[in-house]
Write an enzyme that holds these catalytic residues in place. Structure first.
Site, PDB file in Angstrom:
ATOM      1  N   SER A   1      32.965 -35.730   4.925  1.00 63.42           N
ATOM      2  CA  SER A   1      32.278 -35.334   3.693  1.00 63.42           C
ATOM      3  C   SER A   1      32.150 -33.819   3.543  1.00 63.42           C
ATOM      4  CB  SER A   1      30.894 -35.981   3.624  1.00 63.42           C
ATOM      5  OG  SER A   1      30.027 -35.440   4.600  1.00 63.42           O
TER       6      SER A   1
ATOM      7  N   LYS B   1      24.845 -31.730   5.039  1.00 61.27           N
ATOM      8  CA  LYS B   1      25.337 -31.394   3.703  1.00 61.27           C
ATOM      9  C   LYS B   1      25.021 -29.923   3.406  1.00 61.27           C
ATOM     10  CE  LYS B   1      26.373 -35.748   2.801  1.00 61.27           C
ATOM     11  NZ  LYS B   1      27.779 -36.207   2.715  1.00 61.27           N
TER      12      LYS B   1
END
Length: 249
Positions: free
Chosen positions: A51, A111
């Site tokens: 990701s 993230k």
């Protein structure tokens, strides 16, 4: 005169038991100290997914600075939100953070912070609008990054963009051939919360899908890659990337 001095005879079994107790206590002290250090100062984490490609490769081991946003009481984050010894500060836009997944605190996510409290965020076709303005991007050569992607990604149609977010520059991956991108209409980031996204925009479960990250879930800021290897017995293809050691994040 009678000599009252007598040799003290120590039972060997008692002496052995005392030695074992001392050994156990020393190991307990070591273990408690190590985990207290991890809880308060620095902690290693593993990147299991793509990701954050191309910033983080699958299999990267990263070092997380647990003091980036304030000094915590050791072990306090085991019971919920951590307790801070010093006045805490917030992550800044563009920083990569490790945090507890808002829907399950037992899962750690990594993230990038896109929006901080009070920001208005809108995402459409992988373009981010911050406080009503389009975040600046420019196309970059894909040959420098594409080798980090394995065959499960649509490598043929992946393109790369350099994003400028405040003083931070980073590269994101987008697949412009996809018929639909994960968009989100304009939202305002609440107090003590953050809007986060993965750099691999079309292969990231992030705030576009499950919402904001509360500050109490933030464990620290990712600093650099200290090792990079995908285990041979994992579901991913084996990789060993020593050249990624020392990559700053």
């Amino acid at each position: 005169m009678e000599d009252n001095n007598q040799d003290v005879v120590i039972d060997p079994s008692v002496e052995k038991l005392n030695k074992i107790k001392k050994e156990i206590l020393s190991w307990i002290y070591i273990i408690v100290s190590v985990f207290a250090f991890k809880s308060t100062f620095f902690e290693p984490n593993h990147i299991p997914s793509g990701s954050l490609l191309p910033t983080n490769a699958i299999g990267d081991f990263i070092l997380v600075n647990k003091m980036s946003y304030g000094l915590k009481v050791p072990y306090s984050d085991l019971f919920g939100d951590p307790w801070y010894i010093t006045t805490p500060s917030h992550p800044e836009r563009g920083e990569i953070i490790v945090f507890r997944y808002p829907k399950d605190r037992n899962i750690l996510f990594v993230k990038r912070v896109i929006g901080v409290p009070g920001d208005e965020i809108e995402v459409y076709n992988n373009k981010v609008y911050l406080n009503g303005k389009l975040v600046e991007t420019r196309a970059v050569d894909k040959s420098k990054y594409i080798d980090l992607f394995d065959d499960k990604f649509d490598k043929k149609n992946i393109e790369f963009e350099e994003v400028t977010l405040g003083e931070k520059k980073f590269v994101t991956a987008v697949n412009n051939s996809m018929p639909y991108h994960l968009n989100i209409e304009k939202v305002t980031v609440p107090k003590d919360s953050f809007f986060v996204m993965g750099d691999n925009r079309d292969y990231s479960s992030d705030s576009r899908y499950w919402g904001f990250v509360p500050f109490g879930h933030v464990r620290g800021r990712a600093m650099f890659v200290w090792f990079s290897m995908v285990y041979p017995w994992s579901q991913e293809k084996f990789h060993f990337r020593p050249w990624r050691i020392g990559t700053t994040l």
